[in-house]
Design a protein around this motif. Structure first.
Motif, PDB file in Angstrom:
ATOM      1  N   UNK A  47       0.842  -1.359   0.107  1.00  0.00           N
ATOM      2  CA  UNK A  47       0.046  -0.013   0.659  1.00  0.00           C
ATOM      3  C   UNK A  47       0.595   1.453  -0.646  1.00  0.00           C
ATOM      4  N   UNK A  48       1.872   1.388  -0.762  1.00  0.00           N
ATOM      5  CA  UNK A  48       3.014   2.176  -1.133  1.00  0.00           C
ATOM      6  C   UNK A  48       2.183   3.600  -1.301  1.00  0.00           C
ATOM      7  N   UNK A  49       2.914   4.737  -1.539  1.00  0.00           N
ATOM      8  CA  UNK A  49       1.570   5.980  -2.101  1.00  0.00           C
ATOM      9  C   UNK A  49       3.203   7.119  -2.499  1.00  0.00           C
ATOM     10  N   UNK A  50       3.076   7.511  -3.053  1.00  0.00           N
ATOM     11  CA  UNK A  50       4.845   8.248  -3.251  1.00  0.00           C
ATOM     12  C   UNK A  50       3.941  10.049  -2.556  1.00  0.00           C
ATOM     13  N   UNK A  51       4.362  10.282  -1.685  1.00  0.00           N
ATOM     14  CA  UNK A  51       4.282  12.244  -1.771  1.00  0.00           C
ATOM     15  C   UNK A  51       5.036  12.836  -1.783  1.00  0.00           C
ATOM     16  N   UNK A  52       5.179  13.845  -2.080  1.00  0.00           N
ATOM     17  CA  UNK A  52       6.163  14.756  -2.516  1.00  0.00           C
ATOM     18  C   UNK A  52       6.593  15.429  -1.913  1.00  0.00           C
ATOM     19  N   UNK A 100       5.302   7.300   7.085  1.00  0.00           N
ATOM     20  CA  UNK A 100       4.505   8.486   6.458  1.00  0.00           C
ATOM     21  C   UNK A 100       3.990   7.589   4.993  1.00  0.00           C
ATOM     22  N   UNK A 101       4.308   6.582   4.422  1.00  0.00           N
ATOM     23  CA  UNK A 101       4.265   6.464   3.285  1.00  0.00           C
ATOM     24  C   UNK A 101       3.557   5.102   2.562  1.00  0.00           C
ATOM     25  N   UNK A 102       4.393   4.142   3.320  1.00  0.00           N
ATOM     26  CA  UNK A 102       4.037   2.154   3.039  1.00  0.00           C
ATOM     27  C   UNK A 102       2.044   2.627   3.593  1.00  0.00           C
TER      28      UNK A 102
END
Length: 112
Positions: A47-52, A100-102
């Protein structure tokens, strides 16, 4: 009073803290609804997201740390910064990135 280098380092630290505070406050407001399904190993691992905003702040902190350590090591070759301190700092940044990103981030309102 204080040497110019010290004042510059304090200014960089203060600016980094202000940036981190503003970014983390906006991220805290961005949380969505509670997930309908419970956490599974697949959800947490994939469930990883990329948050710049998170990536940029963490990269800035890592680069700033490495540059400051290099400067201190050049200025004080007889007493360099221990490698374990750099490893601990970078591991702490990695832990923040994972939290914060997983997939863990999707369940923050449910699990914590």
């Amino acid at each position: 009073m204080f040497p110019m280098r010290t004042l510059r380092l304090l200014a960089i630290g203060l600016l980094t803290g202000i940036c981190w505070t503003s970014v983390s406050a906006s991220l805290a407001l961005a949380h969505g609804a509670v997930p309908s399904e419970g956490p599974t190993v697949a959800n947490l691992a994939l469930g990883w997201t990329f948050e710049p905003a998170v990536v940029l702040v963490l990269l800035a902190a890592a680069i700033g740390w490495l540059r400051l350590v290099a400067r201190i090591d050049r200025a004080h070759p007889a007493n360099p910064v221990p490698r374990r301190r750099t490893v601990a700092f970078l591991a702490g940044l990695a832990a923040v990135a994972v939290s914060l990103m997983s997939g863990i981030n999707a369940y923050d309102t449910t699990l914590f």
